[in-house]
Scaffold this motif. Structure first.
Motif, PDB file in Angstrom:
ATOM      1  N   LEU A 155      97.632  17.077  40.657  1.00 46.52           N
ATOM      2  CA  LEU A 155      97.289  16.772  39.262  1.00 46.52           C
ATOM      3  C   LEU A 155      96.409  15.539  39.161  1.00 46.52           C
ATOM      4  CD1 LEU A 155     100.755  17.471  37.579  1.00 46.52           C
ATOM      5  CD2 LEU A 155      98.717  18.912  37.505  1.00 46.52           C
ATOM      6  N   HIS A 156      96.605  14.584  40.077  1.00 48.13           N
ATOM      7  CA  HIS A 156      95.808  13.350  40.065  1.00 48.13           C
ATOM      8  C   HIS A 156      94.494  13.491  40.829  1.00 48.13           C
ATOM      9  CE1 HIS A 156      99.590  10.647  39.297  1.00 48.13           C
ATOM     10  NE2 HIS A 156      99.251  11.397  38.258  1.00 48.13           N
ATOM     11  N   HIS A 157      94.226  14.687  41.389  1.00 49.50           N
ATOM     12  CA  HIS A 157      93.019  14.939  42.185  1.00 49.50           C
ATOM     13  C   HIS A 157      92.943  13.988  43.379  1.00 49.50           C
ATOM     14  CE1 HIS A 157      91.574  17.664  39.080  1.00 49.50           C
ATOM     15  NE2 HIS A 157      91.837  16.726  38.185  1.00 49.50           N
ATOM     16  N   ASP A 158      94.090  13.692  43.940  1.00 49.82           N
ATOM     17  CA  ASP A 158      94.172  12.850  45.137  1.00 49.82           C
ATOM     18  C   ASP A 158      94.110  13.762  46.350  1.00 49.82           C
ATOM     19  OD1 ASP A 158      94.749  11.116  47.171  1.00 49.82           O
ATOM     20  OD2 ASP A 158      96.820  10.717  46.571  1.00 49.82           O
ATOM     21  N   GLU A 159      92.890  14.010  46.850  1.00 47.96           N
ATOM     22  CA  GLU A 159      92.716  14.991  47.922  1.00 47.96           C
ATOM     23  C   GLU A 159      93.288  14.493  49.245  1.00 47.96           C
ATOM     24  OE1 GLU A 159      88.650  16.153  48.085  1.00 47.96           O
ATOM     25  OE2 GLU A 159      88.744  17.283  46.203  1.00 47.96           O
ATOM     26  N   LEU A 160      93.164  13.202  49.535  1.00 45.19           N
ATOM     27  CA  LEU A 160      93.755  12.667  50.768  1.00 45.19           C
ATOM     28  C   LEU A 160      95.278  12.779  50.723  1.00 45.19           C
ATOM     29  CD1 LEU A 160      93.441  11.249  53.465  1.00 45.19           C
ATOM     30  CD2 LEU A 160      93.416   9.061  52.248  1.00 45.19           C
ATOM     31  N   GLY A 161      95.866  12.527  49.565  1.00 45.27           N
ATOM     32  CA  GLY A 161      97.315  12.685  49.425  1.00 45.27           C
ATOM     33  C   GLY A 161      97.738  14.135  49.566  1.00 45.27           C
ATOM     34  N   GLN A 162      96.962  15.056  48.986  1.00 46.26           N
ATOM     35  CA  GLN A 162      97.285  16.481  49.131  1.00 46.26           C
ATOM     36  C   GLN A 162      97.243  16.899  50.601  1.00 46.26           C
ATOM     37  OE1 GLN A 162      95.243  19.185  46.256  1.00 46.26           O
ATOM     38  NE2 GLN A 162      94.413  17.304  45.404  1.00 46.26           N
ATOM     39  N   GLU A 163      96.212  16.430  51.302  1.00 50.93           N
ATOM     40  CA  GLU A 163      96.055  16.764  52.706  1.00 50.93           C
ATOM     41  C   GLU A 163      97.245  16.268  53.527  1.00 50.93           C
ATOM     42  OE1 GLU A 163      91.977  16.787  55.352  1.00 50.93           O
ATOM     43  OE2 GLU A 163      92.562  14.946  54.339  1.00 50.93           O
ATOM     44  N   THR A 164      97.622  15.020  53.293  1.00 50.81           N
ATOM     45  CA  THR A 164      98.736  14.428  54.036  1.00 50.81           C
ATOM     46  C   THR A 164     100.051  15.113  53.711  1.00 50.81           C
ATOM     47  OG1 THR A 164      97.574  12.297  53.995  1.00 50.81           O
ATOM     48  CG2 THR A 164      99.929  12.259  54.537  1.00 50.81           C
ATOM     49  N   LEU A 165     100.308  15.326  52.430  1.00 50.43           N
ATOM     50  CA  LEU A 165     101.592  15.911  52.012  1.00 50.43           C
ATOM     51  C   LEU A 165     101.704  17.372  52.431  1.00 50.43           C
ATOM     52  CD1 LEU A 165     101.748  14.231  48.509  1.00 50.43           C
ATOM     53  CD2 LEU A 165     103.432  13.926  50.321  1.00 50.43           C
ATOM     54  N   LEU A 166     100.596  18.109  52.441  1.00 54.96           N
ATOM     55  CA  LEU A 166     100.650  19.496  52.909  1.00 54.96           C
ATOM     56  C   LEU A 166     101.062  19.545  54.378  1.00 54.96           C
ATOM     57  CD1 LEU A 166     100.162  22.506  52.516  1.00 54.96           C
ATOM     58  CD2 LEU A 166      97.737  22.122  53.040  1.00 54.96           C
ATOM     59  N   ASN A 167     100.504  18.651  55.184  1.00 58.33           N
ATOM     60  CA  ASN A 167     100.891  18.601  56.603  1.00 58.33           C
ATOM     61  C   ASN A 167     102.346  18.199  56.777  1.00 58.33           C
ATOM     62  OD1 ASN A 167      98.446  19.408  57.688  1.00 58.33           O
ATOM     63  ND2 ASN A 167      97.629  17.342  57.763  1.00 58.33           N
ATOM     64  N   LEU A 168     102.805  17.252  55.964  1.00 58.93           N
ATOM     65  CA  LEU A 168     104.205  16.824  56.058  1.00 58.93           C
ATOM     66  C   LEU A 168     105.154  17.958  55.662  1.00 58.93           C
ATOM     67  CD1 LEU A 168     103.955  13.216  54.556  1.00 58.93           C
ATOM     68  CD2 LEU A 168     104.153  13.864  56.959  1.00 58.93           C
ATOM     69  N   LEU A 169     104.759  18.731  54.656  1.00 60.04           N
ATOM     70  CA  LEU A 169     105.602  19.865  54.254  1.00 60.04           C
ATOM     71  C   LEU A 169     105.603  20.959  55.312  1.00 60.04           C
ATOM     72  CD1 LEU A 169     104.653  20.002  50.478  1.00 60.04           C
ATOM     73  CD2 LEU A 169     106.971  19.742  51.370  1.00 60.04           C
ATOM     74  N   LEU A 170     104.447  21.226  55.899  1.00 57.79           N
ATOM     75  CA  LEU A 170     104.397  22.220  56.979  1.00 57.79           C
ATOM     76  C   LEU A 170     105.253  21.771  58.156  1.00 57.79           C
ATOM     77  CD1 LEU A 170     100.607  23.199  56.992  1.00 57.79           C
ATOM     78  CD2 LEU A 170     102.514  24.502  56.048  1.00 57.79           C
ATOM     79  N   ARG A 171     105.166  20.494  58.498  1.00 52.62           N
ATOM     80  CA  ARG A 171     105.999  19.971  59.582  1.00 52.62           C
ATOM     81  C   ARG A 171     107.475  20.069  59.234  1.00 52.62           C
ATOM     82  NH1 ARG A 171     104.952  16.493  63.833  1.00 52.62           N
ATOM     83  NH2 ARG A 171     106.705  15.282  64.600  1.00 52.62           N
ATOM     84  N   ASN A 172     107.803  19.830  57.982  1.00 49.00           N
ATOM     85  CA  ASN A 172     109.193  19.922  57.526  1.00 49.00           C
ATOM     86  C   ASN A 172     109.716  21.346  57.680  1.00 49.00           C
ATOM     87  OD1 ASN A 172     111.568  19.965  55.758  1.00 49.00           O
ATOM     88  ND2 ASN A 172     110.874  17.969  55.065  1.00 49.00           N
TER      89      ASN A 172
END
Length: 491
Positions: free
Chosen positions: A197-214
């Motif tokens: 929602l905040h258009h934070d693409e670096l945050g989306q990239e990081t959090l997507l990887n963390l969720l996949l790892r989870n």
């Protein structure tokens, strides 16, 4: 004849000698003050690259961090009446006051830090979290990470995004160290939604990887694929995060039997990873070796002889040798010998799938060596240990003929397998297909290299002054100096 010795007692000579002496090393606290001034400049000018530079400098400094330095920096950077100071100061262990590091090593101008900047506050959270993790104080680190995440939810500034992505990574890392990853999955999903929602693409990239790892940590491959397929896509901002994404994508594709796509993702992740990320590259190579074996390929010997990887890839080298020979008995012994290693790497289930490939390779070698051979001899050579090995050998041969693995026929009346003459491979389209795939790979690499080129904004409109050029060259030198430490920490 004795020579006259000249005595340099003049003030000019003394001054010259003093200037030649090495300057005293700057204290850790002084470096932290300089990093804070870089963050302050980036916040006021809204330049994200300055914040990234501050993070790189911190990673290079983390091995020298001590409790007294962190406590002194918090007292300078945060207001004593602020909630962040009250929370963070209780997490940093107290040391003897007599050992305080006095910041008088270098007679430089005092650096003042402006209070109230969100970037400085978030940086203090990040600094304390790194210090606690390095000192193995995981309970305090979890408390600090949770407080920092709560504070980030109330901020929406692009200059905070770089610091926030680091906090997300350490937040997940400390819970992984304490084996509580499942507890934060909902929080990570909420943060990913907020970053979108905040258009934070670096945050989306990081959090997507963390969720996949989870998800992959708990073998939830279907859920990981659903999240990956529905997450918004954009151009990669961080090479480290893109490498992780390719690695997780390769693992998901492997479990889903999509070996061709999995091989491409895993090899690309291994190539893009920095040379200092040895552990990450070893994991990529282990999975890529298994996938290539499942595809019927035999990896080159140079893959196993890479610098620093030979010992880690030894079990996979012996496994590859068993598959190459087509010896089922040798394959079983290698799988049993290194079962603990394969279980730790989470590749044991994939190795079970390789049994069929070992049998098929052995059968292919038999079909090349013999123009006609009985099914009983095939069962004996393949060392099939079933109740009716001849019937099993017949079904294996029939399936291999149907799949095109061997060019032969079965004489059911006499119980023979009759091999056909081997044709000339250059009369087929296989060489053309191989060349086409190599050309496509080179073109794709060229296109990715062009896309990765970065230029400063409006560089074609305004001319660069001498001062700006000096500043740019200095920043490029610092970037090259600290790149190795950053990559090592990220992986």
């Amino acid at each position: 004849m004795p020579e006259d010795v000249e005595m340099n007692d003049s003030p000019a000579a003394a001054a010259a000698a003093a200037s030649d002496a090495p300057a005293p090393a700057q204290s850790t606290l002084h470096h932290l003050k300089e990093i804070a001034s870089v963050i302050e400049a980036g916040s006021l000018s809204k330049e994200v690259r300055r914040i990234s530079r501050a993070v790189r400098l911190t990673i290079a400094l983390r091995r020298r961090l001590a409790a007294r330095d962190v406590a002194a920096f918090l007292a300078l950077a945060l207001s004593p009446s602020s909630e962040a100071f009250a929370r963070l100061s209780t997490l940093v262990p107290k040391e003897d006051g007599s050992e305080m590091d006095v910041d008088m090593a270098a007679p430089t101008a005092q650096v003042s830090i402006k209070h109230g900047l969100p970037e400085i506050e978030i940086y203090c959270y990040l600094l304390v979290l790194i210090f606690l993790i390095d000192n193995k104080k995981y309970d305090e680190a979890k408390t600090c990470a949770s407080a920092s995440i709560a504070r980030l939810k109330s901020l929406n500034r692009r200059t905070v995004d770089v610091l926030a992505s680091r906090l997300y990574s350490y937040y997940s890392y400390v819970h992984e160290l304490t084996n509580t990853l499942a507890e934060i999955r909902g929080t990570l999903l909420a943060l990913h939604r907020m970053a979108t929602l905040h258009h934070d693409e670096l945050g989306q990239e990081t959090l997507l990887n963390l969720l996949l790892r989870n998800y992959l940590h708990y073998n939830l491959y279907d859920q990981a694929e659903k999240l990956r397929s529905k997450a918004p896509r954009f151009e990669a901002h961080s090479n480290q995060q893109f490498c992780r994404y390719l690695f997780y994508l390769g693992k998901i594709r492997t479990i889903q039997l999509e070996y061709t796509d999995a091989k491409e993702s895993l090899l690309q992740a291994a190539r893009k990873a920095p040379t200092t990320a040895r552990g990450f590259r070893i994991q990529c190579n282990k999975w890529a070796i298994i996938v290539r074996l499942l595809l019927g390929e035999i990896p080159e010997r140079t893959v196993f002889m890479q610098k620093g990887m030979k010992a880690a890839l030894t079990p996979y080298f012996e496994l590859t040798n068993a598959v190459r020979v087509g010896d089922l008995e040798l394959f079983r012994s290698v799988a049993d010998k290194y079962s603990s290693t394969f279980s730790a790497d989470r590749t044991r289930n994939l190795i079970v799938r390789l049994r069929h490939n070992v049998i098929r390779t052995g059968l292919r070698n038999i079909s090349i060596s013999y123009s006609r051979i009985s099914l009983a001899d095939i069962a004996k050579k393949l060392r099939l240990d079933s109740e009716n090995p001849v019937a099993d050998a017949e079904s294996i041969v029939a399936k291999a003929i149907r799949d095109g693995a061997i060019d032969a026929t079965i004489d059911h009346a006499n119980g023979w397998m009759v091999s056909k003459e081997t044709g000339d491979v250059y009369s087929t389209n296989e060489p053309q297909i191989a060349f086409n795939s190599r050309i496509a790979f080179c073109l794709n690499m060229h296109n990715e290299a062009v896309k990765a080129l970065r230029f400063p904004p409006n560089s074609h409109k305004e001319k660069e002054s001498a001062e700006k050029r000096r500043e740019r060259l200095q920043q490029e030198e610092e970037l090259a100096k600290h790149m190795a430490e950053e990559d090592d920490d990220d992986f």
